[in-house]
Structure formats: structure tokens, C-alpha cells
Design a protein around this motif. Structure first.
Motif, PDB file in Angstrom:
ATOM      1  N   ILE A  60      90.794 -28.838 -53.775  1.00  0.00           N
ATOM      2  CA  ILE A  60      91.660 -29.292 -52.467  1.00  0.00           C
ATOM      3  C   ILE A  60      91.409 -28.333 -51.409  1.00  0.00           C
ATOM      4  CG2 ILE A  60      94.046 -29.400 -52.072  1.00  0.00           C
ATOM      5  CD1 ILE A  60      94.758 -30.560 -54.945  1.00  0.00           C
ATOM      6  N   ALA A  61      91.322 -27.109 -51.793  1.00  0.00           N
ATOM      7  CA  ALA A  61      91.002 -26.092 -50.646  1.00  0.00           C
ATOM      8  C   ALA A  61      89.765 -26.260 -50.041  1.00  0.00           C
ATOM      9  CB  ALA A  61      91.183 -24.635 -51.084  1.00  0.00           C
ATOM     10  N   ASP A  62      88.685 -26.633 -50.520  1.00  0.00           N
ATOM     11  CA  ASP A  62      87.298 -26.859 -49.900  1.00  0.00           C
ATOM     12  C   ASP A  62      87.546 -28.373 -48.935  1.00  0.00           C
ATOM     13  OD1 ASP A  62      86.349 -25.125 -51.259  1.00  0.00           O
ATOM     14  OD2 ASP A  62      85.461 -26.310 -52.947  1.00  0.00           O
ATOM     15  N   ILE A  63      88.260 -29.490 -49.620  1.00  0.00           N
ATOM     16  CA  ILE A  63      88.559 -30.486 -48.866  1.00  0.00           C
ATOM     17  C   ILE A  63      89.251 -30.151 -47.551  1.00  0.00           C
ATOM     18  CG2 ILE A  63      89.400 -32.767 -48.620  1.00  0.00           C
ATOM     19  CD1 ILE A  63      89.348 -32.887 -51.679  1.00  0.00           C
ATOM     20  N   LEU A  64      90.361 -29.301 -47.694  1.00  0.00           N
ATOM     21  CA  LEU A  64      91.075 -28.928 -46.407  1.00  0.00           C
ATOM     22  C   LEU A  64      90.237 -28.251 -45.435  1.00  0.00           C
ATOM     23  CD1 LEU A  64      94.164 -27.931 -48.454  1.00  0.00           C
ATOM     24  CD2 LEU A  64      94.101 -29.757 -46.763  1.00  0.00           C
ATOM     25  N   GLU A  65      89.264 -27.297 -45.906  1.00  0.00           N
ATOM     26  CA  GLU A  65      88.575 -26.695 -45.043  1.00  0.00           C
ATOM     27  C   GLU A  65      87.790 -27.339 -44.213  1.00  0.00           C
ATOM     28  OE1 GLU A  65      85.075 -23.187 -45.015  1.00  0.00           O
ATOM     29  OE2 GLU A  65      86.107 -23.670 -46.829  1.00  0.00           O
ATOM     30  N   GLU A  66      87.147 -28.445 -45.048  1.00  0.00           N
ATOM     31  CA  GLU A  66      86.125 -29.235 -44.375  1.00  0.00           C
ATOM     32  C   GLU A  66      86.825 -30.072 -43.007  1.00  0.00           C
ATOM     33  OE1 GLU A  66      84.793 -31.748 -47.531  1.00  0.00           O
ATOM     34  OE2 GLU A  66      83.592 -30.201 -48.408  1.00  0.00           O
ATOM     35  N   GLN A  67      88.243 -30.310 -43.218  1.00  0.00           N
ATOM     36  CA  GLN A  67      88.856 -31.060 -42.328  1.00  0.00           C
ATOM     37  C   GLN A  67      89.492 -30.265 -41.029  1.00  0.00           C
ATOM     38  OE1 GLN A  67      88.272 -34.279 -42.008  1.00  0.00           O
ATOM     39  NE2 GLN A  67      87.052 -33.998 -44.250  1.00  0.00           N
ATOM     40  N   GLY A  68      89.146 -28.732 -41.175  1.00  0.00           N
ATOM     41  CA  GLY A  68      89.817 -27.692 -40.420  1.00  0.00           C
ATOM     42  C   GLY A  68      91.032 -27.446 -40.584  1.00  0.00           C
ATOM     43  N   ILE A  69      91.491 -27.381 -41.856  1.00  0.00           N
ATOM     44  CA  ILE A  69      92.844 -26.973 -42.178  1.00  0.00           C
ATOM     45  C   ILE A  69      92.746 -25.653 -43.076  1.00  0.00           C
ATOM     46  CG2 ILE A  69      94.927 -27.615 -43.659  1.00  0.00           C
ATOM     47  CD1 ILE A  69      94.379 -29.577 -41.485  1.00  0.00           C
ATOM     48  N   LYS A 312      88.001 -38.987 -50.613  1.00  0.00           N
ATOM     49  CA  LYS A 312      87.814 -39.469 -49.379  1.00  0.00           C
ATOM     50  C   LYS A 312      89.183 -39.935 -49.129  1.00  0.00           C
ATOM     51  CE  LYS A 312      83.056 -41.140 -50.531  1.00  0.00           C
ATOM     52  NZ  LYS A 312      82.414 -42.423 -50.822  1.00  0.00           N
ATOM     53  N   PRO A 313      89.893 -40.463 -49.683  1.00  0.00           N
ATOM     54  CA  PRO A 313      91.353 -40.967 -48.901  1.00  0.00           C
ATOM     55  C   PRO A 313      92.193 -39.505 -48.444  1.00  0.00           C
ATOM     56  CG  PRO A 313      91.085 -41.528 -51.108  1.00  0.00           C
ATOM     57  CD  PRO A 313      89.816 -41.006 -50.869  1.00  0.00           C
ATOM     58  N   PHE A 314      92.029 -38.679 -49.272  1.00  0.00           N
ATOM     59  CA  PHE A 314      92.658 -37.505 -49.032  1.00  0.00           C
ATOM     60  C   PHE A 314      92.260 -36.882 -47.597  1.00  0.00           C
ATOM     61  CE2 PHE A 314      93.158 -32.542 -49.591  1.00  0.00           C
ATOM     62  CZ  PHE A 314      94.708 -32.663 -49.410  1.00  0.00           C
ATOM     63  N   ALA A 315      90.945 -37.017 -47.684  1.00  0.00           N
ATOM     64  CA  ALA A 315      90.389 -35.971 -46.297  1.00  0.00           C
ATOM     65  C   ALA A 315      90.843 -36.931 -45.182  1.00  0.00           C
ATOM     66  CB  ALA A 315      88.648 -36.042 -46.306  1.00  0.00           C
ATOM     67  N   GLU A 316      90.820 -38.285 -45.403  1.00  0.00           N
ATOM     68  CA  GLU A 316      91.087 -39.250 -44.135  1.00  0.00           C
ATOM     69  C   GLU A 316      92.708 -38.825 -43.876  1.00  0.00           C
ATOM     70  OE1 GLU A 316      91.511 -44.011 -43.240  1.00  0.00           O
ATOM     71  OE2 GLU A 316      90.222 -43.223 -44.874  1.00  0.00           O
ATOM     72  N   TRP A 317      93.344 -38.858 -44.751  1.00  0.00           N
ATOM     73  CA  TRP A 317      94.743 -38.553 -44.486  1.00  0.00           C
ATOM     74  C   TRP A 317      94.994 -37.081 -43.772  1.00  0.00           C
ATOM     75  CZ3 TRP A 317      98.149 -34.444 -46.782  1.00  0.00           C
ATOM     76  CH2 TRP A 317      99.479 -34.787 -46.383  1.00  0.00           C
ATOM     77  N   VAL A 318      94.218 -36.167 -44.103  1.00  0.00           N
ATOM     78  CA  VAL A 318      94.269 -34.668 -43.452  1.00  0.00           C
ATOM     79  C   VAL A 318      93.895 -34.853 -42.109  1.00  0.00           C
ATOM     80  CG1 VAL A 318      93.045 -32.393 -43.613  1.00  0.00           C
ATOM     81  CG2 VAL A 318      94.106 -33.586 -45.699  1.00  0.00           C
ATOM     82  N   ARG A 319      92.811 -35.687 -41.868  1.00  0.00           N
ATOM     83  CA  ARG A 319      92.389 -35.963 -40.536  1.00  0.00           C
ATOM     84  C   ARG A 319      93.455 -36.460 -39.659  1.00  0.00           C
ATOM     85  NH1 ARG A 319      87.428 -37.314 -42.988  1.00  0.00           N
ATOM     86  NH2 ARG A 319      87.775 -39.649 -42.833  1.00  0.00           N
ATOM     87  N   SER A 320      94.168 -37.278 -40.267  1.00  0.00           N
ATOM     88  CA  SER A 320      95.271 -38.029 -39.424  1.00  0.00           C
ATOM     89  C   SER A 320      96.370 -36.813 -38.958  1.00  0.00           C
ATOM     90  CB  SER A 320      95.777 -39.146 -40.236  1.00  0.00           C
ATOM     91  OG  SER A 320      96.708 -38.650 -41.334  1.00  0.00           O
TER      92      SER A 320
END
Length: 322
Positions: A60-69, A312-320
Motif C-alpha cells: 500500500i505504501a508503494d502505491i501511495l508513493e507512486e501517486q505522490g502521497i 488500480k482502483p486504489f491508485a485511481e482513488w488516491v489520484r482523485s
């Protein structure tokens, strides 16, 4: 980006964790506090009860980092480098579940103070029991600092109701297989109902519970934690969240610990929020891809890929949120 090893205080406990910052003091970015589920689960989502790499929270931390979080995850008390902190093993029974809620609140304060973190855009991501902690923090008097929530494979009903359902299911299975007489199963059901009533009435566990129920965790050492967690009703807490707050829930048809219909009821209580519901077919409880296989629990530590159905949907949600 590598993690920075940090510590923060929660009462007398020094908690050890990993801080991952994606921005410097000259640019503020959202940041997420990532909370582990039940048991001795550490900052990465690994458990001392299972040998092998689970890694759900690191994923989860990796996905967040990819989205600038940016993110903070930590070894809750009883796990990892934090261990038991200043306590002896026989003192743990006195701590209770609120110890974990307090630690999460203090962790969120620590995260908000880091350079490059936008304190007005703080996210909590809670996995399993971590979701009820997330809801408790977000609905506390100072909960306005939480800007969004992700409830990942969340505990969606009261803890003792979940435990009751699980034990009834196990009893049905062994009775159906001819491994336990109906009469003995009925005695266990009656004893379980009495234990739940005792915990909800005065926070105690009867001394004479049958061994199978004690093996399920219904013992004195867990009584305070069980009673305090059970007092937190996820549906009631969800209804208390501010209108319009972004919330994500996720569950999978192959999750053997979380029931999709329970998460659906939680979603109903979140209808006043800006809700994103992620429904998966082939992910396990720890967000690993099962393919055509069914989960048995042993797959939690198997070298399986993490689920794109979640990522994929988690990353999209984070981007929003950015």
C-alpha cells in the motif's frame, strides 16, 4: 524512494516505524497513516504467527508513493521493533484496545508535523481491524484533521458478532463432517453466548469456558481489549463521518475473513460520504492475487503477486485526492 526509520511516542510507548516522504519543505503533499490489522502485525503487514513475507502494508505504501502521497506505517505494540514497549507480558491485559487507537492518533499527529506534509490532507488507510481504528480516530473530537479514509478488507460488524459468526461456522463444519457431536457443539454455542454477554455487560470472561473457546482467544488476558473493540460499532462510526468525506472500502469474494455482505452494510452507512467501493473476485485478505485458486490462509505468505484488482482502483482513488 527508501523509508526513513523513525520513532514516535504514545503515552509511555515508543513506537518504531517507517516514514516515506515524497516532497520537501518547499512543496506540501498529502500523507497517509497506514494501520495494521489484528494480532502481532508489524508495519509491513507481516505477522509473527506466520513465517514468510506478507507485505500488504508495504504494498500500500508503494502505491501511495507512486501517486505522490507520503506515508507512515509503524510496528504497533506487540509487534516488530516496538515489541511490548515498557510493559511486561502480564501487564498487557490492562492495556485494552484503546491503546491502539491512541497510538494511531499520536502517529497521525507525528505525520502532520513532518516537512513536506500537507496537514490539511491527511489520509488514514486501515487494513482489517485497522479500519475500526481509522474510524475511531476520524470520529473523535479532533477527527476533523482526517481528510479521507480507506477501509481495506475492513472489520464491518462488531468484533464479538464476527467472532460468534466465525465460531458458529466452524462448529457447523465439524458437526457436518461428523467430527463433533451435536450436543457438544450446542454446549459450546451456549457457553459462547454467555461469554459475549459477560464481555458486553462488565468486560469479563467467565473462568470456566471450555478449552475450544479459550483457544479462540476468549481468555482473561484479552478481555479488556475484546470489550473495548467490540464497543466500537463500525456501522455506527461510519454514520458519524462528515458528509462528503472521501472514503474507499474494499473486499474480495475470496476473502476468508471478511464477509462481502457485511461490507455492503457498512457501505450503506457511508452513503452520505463520497464513497468508492472496490469489489474484487480473486484477491486474498492480504491483497495477493489468487487466480483460480481459493484462499486457505496458507497463501498469505506464498510468493504471489499483489492484486491489480485492488491496486488500480486504489491508485485511481488516491489520484482523485491530490
Amino acid at each position: 524512494m527508501s523509508d526513513t526509520e523513525i520513532t514516535f511516542q504514545s503515552g509511555p510507548v515508543t513506537l518504531f516505524g517507517s516514514l516515506r516522504l515524497v516532497a520537501g519543505p518547499d512543496r506540501k503533499a498529502p500523507a497517509a497513516l497506514i494501520l495494521a490489522g489484528s494480532g502481532p502485525t508489524d508495519r509491513n503487514g507481516d505477522s509473527t504467527l506466520l513465517e514468510g513475507d506478507i507485505g500488504t502494508l508495504r504494498f500500500i505504501a508503494d502505491i501511495l508513493e507512486e501517486q505522490g502521497i507520503s506515508s507512515l506505517r509503524y510496528d504497533k505494540i506487540g509487534s516488530g521493533e516496538t515489541g511490548l514497549g515498557p510493559y511486561e507480558i502480564d501487564e498487557i491485559a490492562d492495556l485494552g484496545f484503546n491503546t491502539y487507537v491512541d497510538a494511531a492518533s499520536d502517529g497521525l499527529d507525528f505525520l502532520a508535523q513532518q516537512p513536506g506534509v500537507d496537514a490539511d490532507r491527511l489520509i488514514i488507510v486501515g487494513h482489517s481491524d485497522g479500519a475500526i481504528v481509522a474510524l475511531a480516530v476520524a470520529t473523535a473530537s479532533e477527527g476533523a484533521r482526517v481528510s479521507s479514509l480507506a477501509l481495506v478488507e475492513p472489520l464491518s460488524i462488531r468484533l464479538l458478532d464476527l467472532l460468534t459468526n466465525q465460531i458458529h461456522g466452524q462448529l457447523d463444519a465439524v458437526v457436518g463432517a461428523g467430527q463433533l457431536p451435536v450436543e457438544l457443539a450446542d454446549e459450546l454455542r451456549v457457553a459462547l453466548a454467555g461469554a459475549v454477554e459477560s464481555l458486553r455487560t462488565d468486560g469479563t470472561v467467565p473462568d470456566d469456558l471450555p478449552e475450544p473457546l479459550r483457544n479462540a482467544g476468549l481468555v482473561y488476558a484479552n478481555a479488556k481489549a475484546l470489550a473495548e473493540e467490540d464497543a466500537l460499532d463500525p456501522v455506527a462510526l461510519a454514520a458519524m463521518l462528515p458528509a462528503g468525506i472521501p472514503v474507499l472500502t474494499s473486499c474480495s469474494a475470496k476473502d476468508i475473513q471478511i464477509v462481502p455482505s457485511d461490507v455492503a452494510a457498512l457501505d450503506d452507512a457511508l452513503s452520505h460520504t463520497s464513497l468508492t467501493s472496490v469489489r474484487m473476485r480473486n484477491a486474498s485478505f492480504v491483497l495477493k492475487e489468487l487466480g483460480d485458486e481459493q484462499s486457505t490462509g496458507a497463501d498469505y505468505v506464498a510468493p504471489l503477486p499483489y492484486s491489480d484488482e485492488f491496486a488500480k482502483p486504489f491508485a485511481e482513488w488516491v489520484r482523485s485526492l491530490t
